[in-house]
Design an enzyme around this catalytic site. Structure first.
Site, PDB file in Angstrom:
ATOM      1  N   TYR A  72       0.812  -1.213   0.000  1.00  0.00           N
ATOM      2  CA  TYR A  72       0.000   0.000   0.000  1.00  0.00           C
ATOM      3  C   TYR A  72       0.847   1.266   0.000  1.00  0.00           C
ATOM      4  CZ  TYR A  72      -3.483  -3.511   0.779  1.00  0.00           C
ATOM      5  OH  TYR A  72      -4.267  -4.627   0.641  1.00  0.00           O
ATOM      6  N   UNK A  73       2.037   1.142  -0.509  1.00  0.00           N
ATOM      7  CA  UNK A  73       2.943   2.268  -0.713  1.00  0.00           C
ATOM      8  C   UNK A  73       2.734   2.803  -2.130  1.00  0.00           C
ATOM      9  N   GLY A  74       2.917   4.106  -2.314  1.00  0.00           N
ATOM     10  CA  GLY A  74       2.803   4.664  -3.654  1.00  0.00           C
ATOM     11  C   GLY A  74       3.791   4.058  -4.626  1.00  0.00           C
TER      12      GLY A  74
END
Length: 221
Positions: A72-74
């Site tokens: 869920y990291u960019g």
């Protein structure tokens, strides 16, 4: 949980893409220290499903890319790019190993059993399945950091002088050689010794180019 994160993924990817445009090239990669004592062959890790303990000595003679990841990291847009890198460089003896971690912005909140589902349906989504080995979620910094990351960090200079906002970093104690964010990368040579270390925002295309340049010394075809 998946619905909670799905809408934010495109926004994250856009913001990261903008940030990469302003990244200084000289900060993207550092060469690791000379005269390192030890190798990765002294270490190992459990696979994501917990069914197998892989000793890294089985990768002797290979070029191994260690990556700390978070769904869920960019920067999760790097996942399919890492798939492509693994496919394109496998005949050169390059192996990608990924280590989920929740210490940066709490961006890997799921359990080990949820991580692959998150990758498939949310970030990066679209049915994504990693073609490289993922290991159990664990720490890469702090008191409970995995020993192989202690070795990697001690073998290479940090990619930035700054650690970042302490409100988004979840470990103690903090040290100068700590990994700065998700998707930092370490390349280990065929002798088990670290060679290069990349900043988390370094494009995978840059990482690939650096690896190909490095491989020229081995006359690999």
């Amino acid at each position: 949980m998946f619905q909670q994160f799905q809408a934010s993924c495109l926004v994250l990817f856009f913001l990261v893409g903008f940030a990469q445009q302003t990244l200084k090239p000289q900060n993207r990669k550092v060469d690791c220290n000379k005269g390192v004592t030890g190798t990765i062959y002294e270490y190992g890790a459990l696979t994501l499903n917990g069914e197998e303990y892989i000793q890294f000595k089985q990768f002797a003679g290979k070029h191994v890319l260690f990556v700390n990841v978070a769904a869920y990291u960019g920067l999760a847009a790097q996942y399919p790019e890492l798939n492509a890198l693994q496919e394109e460089l496998k005949n050169f003896g390059v192996i990608v190993l990924a280590f989920p971690c929740n210490q940066f912005g709490k961006q890997e909140p799921g359990t080990n059993s949820e991580i692959l589902l998150g990758l498939k349906y949310v970030c990066p989504g679209s049915g994504f399945v990693p073609s490289f080995q993922l290991f159990e979620k664990g720490d890469v910094n702090g008191e409970k950091e995995q020993k192989v990351f202690t070795f990697l960090k001690n073998s290479c200079p940090p990619t930035s002088d700054l650690l970042g906002s302490s409100s988004q970093l979840f470990w103690e104690p903090m040290k100068v050689h700590d990994i700065r964010w998700n998707f930092e990368k370490f390349l280990v040579g065929p002798d088990g010794v670290p060679v290069m270390h990349w900043f988390h925002q370094a494009p995978v295309s840059t990482v690939k180019s650096d690896i190909l340049e490095y491989l020229k010394q081995f006359n690999t075809h």
